[in-house]
Design an enzyme around this catalytic site. Structure first.
Site, PDB file in Angstrom:
ATOM      1  N   LYS A 110       3.479  -0.332  -1.529  1.00 34.76           N
ATOM      2  CA  LYS A 110       1.786  -0.035  -1.607  1.00 34.76           C
ATOM      3  C   LYS A 110       2.127   1.726  -1.385  1.00 34.76           C
ATOM      4  CE  LYS A 110      -0.051  -4.029   0.649  1.00 34.76           C
ATOM      5  NZ  LYS A 110      -0.889  -4.319   1.575  1.00 34.76           N
ATOM      6  N   ARG A 142      -3.495 -13.838  11.931  1.00 31.92           N
ATOM      7  CA  ARG A 142      -3.849 -13.635  11.158  1.00 31.92           C
ATOM      8  C   ARG A 142      -4.400 -15.488  10.793  1.00 31.92           C
ATOM      9  NH1 ARG A 142      -1.622  -9.532   6.967  1.00 31.92           N
ATOM     10  NH2 ARG A 142       0.263 -10.167   8.326  1.00 31.92           N
ATOM     11  N   PRO A 181      -6.532  -2.852   0.156  1.00 30.74           N
ATOM     12  CA  PRO A 181      -5.918  -2.810  -0.793  1.00 30.74           C
ATOM     13  C   PRO A 181      -4.318  -3.317  -1.533  1.00 30.74           C
ATOM     14  CG  PRO A 181      -5.398  -0.658  -0.938  1.00 30.74           C
ATOM     15  CD  PRO A 181      -6.308  -1.202   0.188  1.00 30.74           C
ATOM     16  N   GLU A 182      -3.987  -4.499  -2.267  1.00 30.69           N
ATOM     17  CA  GLU A 182      -2.899  -4.987  -2.079  1.00 30.69           C
ATOM     18  C   GLU A 182      -2.042  -4.407  -2.823  1.00 30.69           C
ATOM     19  OE1 GLU A 182      -1.090  -8.499  -0.203  1.00 30.69           O
ATOM     20  OE2 GLU A 182      -3.505  -9.288   0.180  1.00 30.69           O
TER      21      GLU A 182
END
Ligand SMILES: [Zn+2]
Length: 299
Positions: free
Chosen positions: A61, A282, A2-3
């Site tokens: 977050k 990434r 989840p962002e």
């Protein structure tokens, strides 16, 4: 994973469904999600049982629920964590880890927790398959848990300091994408939102903070907020449901991406194929025409 917008969706759900309730019958069903609560699962339950949840707050977050004891329940969803509000009789989820009964609190003069007893009784459930996330009690953490005090405010926070952000970026000799991902500068901007905002701002991620003009940084901040706001709207469909739900996927990721994951597809502004490059284990995605690589590279 989840962002930030998904975590904000969860926070709003907690605000709506959990704040103003008392936690009762706290059950820790697996020790791993409370591993950061060093005093152990029994202590976790003892410090939360019977406490009133007075707010639902977020920093980056991380979520926390300030309790009437002055402590707070600190939560991180990790890769796969969910906070669900369910009817008390609903079947257990397969990966249910922690269960809190929720008592209605009388708004009368007594300020005592009153279990309604009638059919509306609900539970807050922490469900997590992979268990990278978790819960802990932060002593006296109601205002801001010390565990997360180092995390910068995020751009959706009303108290985010825009001038300070601009000044910080201009002092950094690293690439702007790396700066966006630095939680001590700005929190909650993940890889996807960084690429999307940089595409909107027509900035290559390797542009150095020291070389950006204040107007470019402010424009970028605007675009970060736009991208996150769009994602929040997509995720917002679950606000009114009973579920306080997050699974790391909102419709936004399928429909609205302009750069991230779009390798080889035409840029929606100029038609040039989007390029993927390696970035910190990434990938980064950008349009080579709209977001030209800086000519002069300095260490
Ligand atoms: Zn383009």
């Amino acid at each position: 994973m989840p962002e930030l917008p998904e975590v904000e969706v969860v926070r709003r759900g907690l605000e709506r469904h959990v704040v103003g309730h008392r936690l009762d019958e706290v059950s820790v069903l697996h020790p791993r999600p409370v591993r950061r609560h060093l005093a152990g699962a029994d202590d976790f339950a003892a410090r939360t049982t019977g406490r009133l949840v007075v707010d639902a707050l977020r920093r980056g977050k991380y979520l926390w629920l300030p309790l009437d004891s002055g402590d707070a329940v600190l939560a991180h969803l990790g890769m796969s964590g969910q906070l669900l509000v369910q009817p008390a009789g609903a079947p257990d989820e397969r990966h249910l880890r922690v269960r809190f009964g929720l008592s209605e609190v009388s708004t009368g003069s007594t300020d005592r927790g009153v279990s309604t007893g009638w059919t509306g009784r609900q539970e807050l459930r922490f469900v997590d398959q992979r268990m990278f996330g978790g819960l802990s009690v932060s002593p006296e953490g109601a205002d801001l848990p010390s565990e997360i005090a180092h995390i910068a405010r995020d751009p959706m926070d009303p108290l985010f300091d825009e001038d300070a952000f601009v000044a910080k970026v201009r002092r950094r000799g690293s690439g702007i994408k790396r700066i966006l991902l630095d939680q001590t500068v700005i929190s909650g901007v993940g890889n996807i939102y960084a690429d999307e905002a940089l595409w909107r701002s027509r900035l290559h991620g390797d542009r150095l903070g020291t070389k950006l003009r204040p107007v470019e940084i402010r424009r970028l901040l605007w675009d970060v907020r736009e991208v996150m706001g769009a994602a929040l709207l997509e995720g917002g469909t679950s606000f009114d449901a009973l579920y306080v739900n997050v699974n790391g996927q909102s419709g936004y990721f399928d429909r609205s991406l302009q750069a991230y994951g779009q390798e080889g597809l035409p840029c929606r502004r100029c038609g040039t194929p989007i390029v993927r490059t390696a970035f910190m284990n990434r990938s980064s995605y950008h349009c080579p025409r709209c977001q030209p690589r800086p000519r002069v590279r300095r260490a």
